[in-house]
Design a protein around this motif. Structure first.
Motif, PDB file in Angstrom:
ATOM      1  N   MET A   1       0.825  -1.206   0.000  1.00 35.41           N
ATOM      2  CA  MET A   1       0.000   0.000   0.000  1.00 35.41           C
ATOM      3  C   MET A   1       0.859   1.255   0.000  1.00 35.41           C
ATOM      4  N   LYS A   2       0.408   2.251  -0.715  1.00 35.94           N
ATOM      5  CA  LYS A   2       1.224   3.453  -0.918  1.00 35.94           C
ATOM      6  C   LYS A   2       0.604   4.665  -0.219  1.00 35.94           C
ATOM      7  N   LYS A   3       1.489   5.644   0.007  1.00 37.09           N
ATOM      8  CA  LYS A   3       1.043   6.875   0.666  1.00 37.09           C
ATOM      9  C   LYS A   3       1.404   8.077  -0.201  1.00 37.09           C
ATOM     10  N   ILE A   4       0.450   8.991  -0.322  1.00 36.47           N
ATOM     11  CA  ILE A   4       0.685  10.198  -1.126  1.00 36.47           C
ATOM     12  C   ILE A   4       0.432  11.442  -0.287  1.00 36.47           C
ATOM     13  N   ALA A   5       1.357  12.384  -0.351  1.00 35.27           N
ATOM     14  CA  ALA A   5       1.108  13.712   0.215  1.00 35.27           C
ATOM     15  C   ALA A   5       0.661  14.617  -0.939  1.00 35.27           C
ATOM     16  N   LEU A   6      -0.463  15.297  -0.732  1.00 32.54           N
ATOM     17  CA  LEU A   6      -1.030  16.146  -1.780  1.00 32.54           C
ATOM     18  C   LEU A   6      -0.998  17.601  -1.325  1.00 32.54           C
ATOM     19  N   PHE A   7      -0.307  18.458  -2.062  1.00 37.46           N
ATOM     20  CA  PHE A   7      -0.290  19.884  -1.756  1.00 37.46           C
ATOM     21  C   PHE A   7      -1.305  20.588  -2.658  1.00 37.46           C
ATOM     22  N   ALA A   8      -2.149  21.437  -2.066  1.00 38.67           N
ATOM     23  CA  ALA A   8      -3.155  22.131  -2.867  1.00 38.67           C
ATOM     24  C   ALA A   8      -3.396  23.530  -2.307  1.00 38.67           C
ATOM     25  N   SER A   9      -3.911  24.410  -3.177  1.00 37.69           N
ATOM     26  CA  SER A   9      -4.180  25.795  -2.758  1.00 37.69           C
ATOM     27  C   SER A   9      -5.613  26.230  -3.028  1.00 37.69           C
ATOM     28  N   GLY A  10      -6.359  25.464  -3.839  1.00 37.38           N
ATOM     29  CA  GLY A  10      -7.637  26.005  -4.307  1.00 37.38           C
ATOM     30  C   GLY A  10      -8.786  25.034  -4.220  1.00 37.38           C
ATOM     31  N   SER A  11      -9.457  24.832  -5.366  1.00 42.79           N
ATOM     32  CA  SER A  11     -10.713  24.078  -5.319  1.00 42.79           C
ATOM     33  C   SER A  11     -10.490  22.576  -5.123  1.00 42.79           C
ATOM     34  N   GLY A  12      -9.361  22.071  -5.539  1.00 42.74           N
ATOM     35  CA  GLY A  12      -9.047  20.677  -5.213  1.00 42.74           C
ATOM     36  C   GLY A  12      -9.753  19.642  -6.049  1.00 42.74           C
ATOM     37  N   THR A  13     -10.130  19.994  -7.291  1.00 34.34           N
ATOM     38  CA  THR A  13     -10.787  18.959  -8.105  1.00 34.34           C
ATOM     39  C   THR A  13      -9.799  17.845  -8.449  1.00 34.34           C
ATOM     40  N   ASN A  14      -8.531  18.200  -8.631  1.00 36.83           N
ATOM     41  CA  ASN A  14      -7.543  17.145  -8.906  1.00 36.83           C
ATOM     42  C   ASN A  14      -7.339  16.257  -7.688  1.00 36.83           C
ATOM     43  N   VAL A  15      -7.284  16.861  -6.516  1.00 36.35           N
ATOM     44  CA  VAL A  15      -7.126  16.065  -5.286  1.00 36.35           C
ATOM     45  C   VAL A  15      -8.270  15.058  -5.183  1.00 36.35           C
ATOM     46  N   GLU A  16      -9.490  15.553  -5.381  1.00 32.97           N
ATOM     47  CA  GLU A  16     -10.662  14.678  -5.258  1.00 32.97           C
ATOM     48  C   GLU A  16     -10.639  13.575  -6.316  1.00 32.97           C
ATOM     49  N   ASN A  17     -10.243  13.953  -7.524  1.00 30.79           N
ATOM     50  CA  ASN A  17     -10.197  12.990  -8.620  1.00 30.79           C
ATOM     51  C   ASN A  17      -9.150  11.891  -8.363  1.00 30.79           C
ATOM     52  N   ILE A  18      -8.028  12.289  -7.776  1.00 28.08           N
ATOM     53  CA  ILE A  18      -6.969  11.307  -7.458  1.00 28.08           C
ATOM     54  C   ILE A  18      -7.476  10.336  -6.388  1.00 28.08           C
ATOM     55  N   ILE A  19      -8.135  10.885  -5.375  1.00 23.86           N
ATOM     56  CA  ILE A  19      -8.658  10.025  -4.302  1.00 23.86           C
ATOM     57  C   ILE A  19      -9.717   9.059  -4.867  1.00 23.86           C
ATOM     58  N   ASN A  20     -10.589   9.574  -5.724  1.00 29.76           N
ATOM     59  CA  ASN A  20     -11.613   8.722  -6.352  1.00 29.76           C
ATOM     60  C   ASN A  20     -10.974   7.597  -7.157  1.00 29.76           C
ATOM     61  N   TYR A  21      -9.932   7.949  -7.910  1.00 19.52           N
ATOM     62  CA  TYR A  21      -9.275   6.957  -8.763  1.00 19.52           C
ATOM     63  C   TYR A  21      -8.711   5.815  -7.930  1.00 19.52           C
ATOM     64  N   GLU A  23      -9.538   4.920  -5.017  1.00 19.39           N
ATOM     65  CA  GLU A  23     -10.573   4.195  -4.282  1.00 19.39           C
ATOM     66  C   GLU A  23     -10.996   2.958  -5.078  1.00 19.39           C
ATOM     67  N   GLN A  24     -10.913   3.074  -6.403  1.00 18.20           N
ATOM     68  CA  GLN A  24     -11.301   1.952  -7.274  1.00 18.20           C
ATOM     69  C   GLN A  24     -10.311   0.792  -7.190  1.00 18.20           C
ATOM     70  N   ASN A  25      -9.010   1.125  -7.042  1.00 17.34           N
ATOM     71  CA  ASN A  25      -8.033   0.035  -7.137  1.00 17.34           C
ATOM     72  C   ASN A  25      -7.224  -0.204  -5.849  1.00 17.34           C
ATOM     73  N   SER A  26      -7.473   0.633  -4.842  1.00 15.16           N
ATOM     74  CA  SER A  26      -6.860   0.465  -3.509  1.00 15.16           C
ATOM     75  C   SER A  26      -5.326   0.409  -3.499  1.00 15.16           C
ATOM     76  N   ILE A  27      -4.689   1.053  -4.458  1.00 15.33           N
ATOM     77  CA  ILE A  27      -3.225   1.067  -4.451  1.00 15.33           C
ATOM     78  C   ILE A  27      -2.709   2.029  -3.386  1.00 15.33           C
ATOM     79  N   VAL A  28      -3.420   3.142  -3.236  1.00 17.52           N
ATOM     80  CA  VAL A  28      -3.034   4.129  -2.217  1.00 17.52           C
ATOM     81  C   VAL A  28      -4.019   4.003  -1.067  1.00 17.52           C
ATOM     82  N   ASN A  29      -3.492   3.900   0.138  1.00 20.21           N
ATOM     83  CA  ASN A  29      -4.430   3.785   1.261  1.00 20.21           C
ATOM     84  C   ASN A  29      -4.276   4.900   2.281  1.00 20.21           C
ATOM     85  N   GLU A  30      -3.299   5.799   2.058  1.00 17.15           N
ATOM     86  CA  GLU A  30      -3.154   6.902   3.014  1.00 17.15           C
ATOM     87  C   GLU A  30      -2.778   8.181   2.292  1.00 17.15           C
TER      88      GLU A  30
END
Ligand code: GAR
Length: 191
Positions: A1-21, A23-30
């Motif tokens: 399982m992998k861990k990602i730190a996400l830096f963001a400043s605004g609306s966060g659509t990319n952050v949400e999209n990455i988390i959604n992605y 969620e489908q394959n469970s490669i990242v869990n934190e």
């Protein structure tokens, strides 16, 4: 399982999209979301998803609070997903080759200080560009200058407004960014 730190400043659509992605394959869990703007919409998104986040300011950054959060978290990859400050060199030196950024244009064009978000899309329209796109690249000491990992293009039609350009670019970002992140998570980045 992998861990990602996400830096963001605004609306966060990319952050949400990455988390959604993932969620489908469970490669990242934190995840650890690091936000430099207390009014950023990404905070609501993180709260809704129950994903841990830290809001920081310049002082916290300069005094090492962000660096110690990262040290504690031990990310496999640091992803700048709409992060609009320059990434601090003091942190970069510990994570060289493990920090990536997405830029809403075809670098080296339309990059550098002040070239972010809607400023990029306005410049594209003002200059009557016929195409634009996205660049995913490693982060180095200079704004938008690290080695390019991936680019994708999209046409800019003569009647496009900056908002139309933004929409077309966002489609590319959401389609490609998680896939590139996934590939990098299984690449040896230590060299
Ligand atoms: C994205 O388009 C990203 O490429 C851009 O900010 C937007 C953030 O959108 N980043 C830069 O301009 C960095 N120079 P989001 O908050 O909805 O993901």
């Amino acid at each position: 399982m992998k861990k990602i730190a996400l830096f963001a400043s605004g609306s966060g659509t990319n952050v949400e999209n990455i988390i959604n992605y993932f969620e489908q394959n469970s490669i990242v869990n934190e995840y650890l979301i690091l936000v430099n703007n207390q009014n950023a919409k990404v905070i609501e998104k993180a709260e809704k998803r129950n994903v841990p986040f830290t809001i920081f300011d310049r002082t916290m950054l300069n005094e090492g609070t962000v660096a110690s959060k990262l040290k504690e978290f031990q990310p496999d990859l640091i992803v700048l997903a709409g992060f609009l400050w320059k990434f601090p060199e003091a942190i970069l030196k510990d994570y060289y080759n493990k920090v990536i950024n997405i830029h809403p244009a075809l670098l080296p064009k339309y990059g550098g200080k002040g070239m972010y978000g809607h400023f990029v899309h306005e410049a594209i329209v003002d200059n009557k560009e016929t195409e634009t796109g996205i660049t995913i690249h490693f982060v180095n000491e200079n704004y938008d200058e690290g080695a390019i990992i991936f680019q994708a293009t999209t046409p800019v039609l003569p009647n496009f407004s900056p908002d139309d350009v933004a929409k077309a670019v966002q489609v590319l970002e959401h389609k490609h960014f998680p896939i590139i992140i996934e590939k990098l998570l299984f690449t040896n980045l230590d060299e």
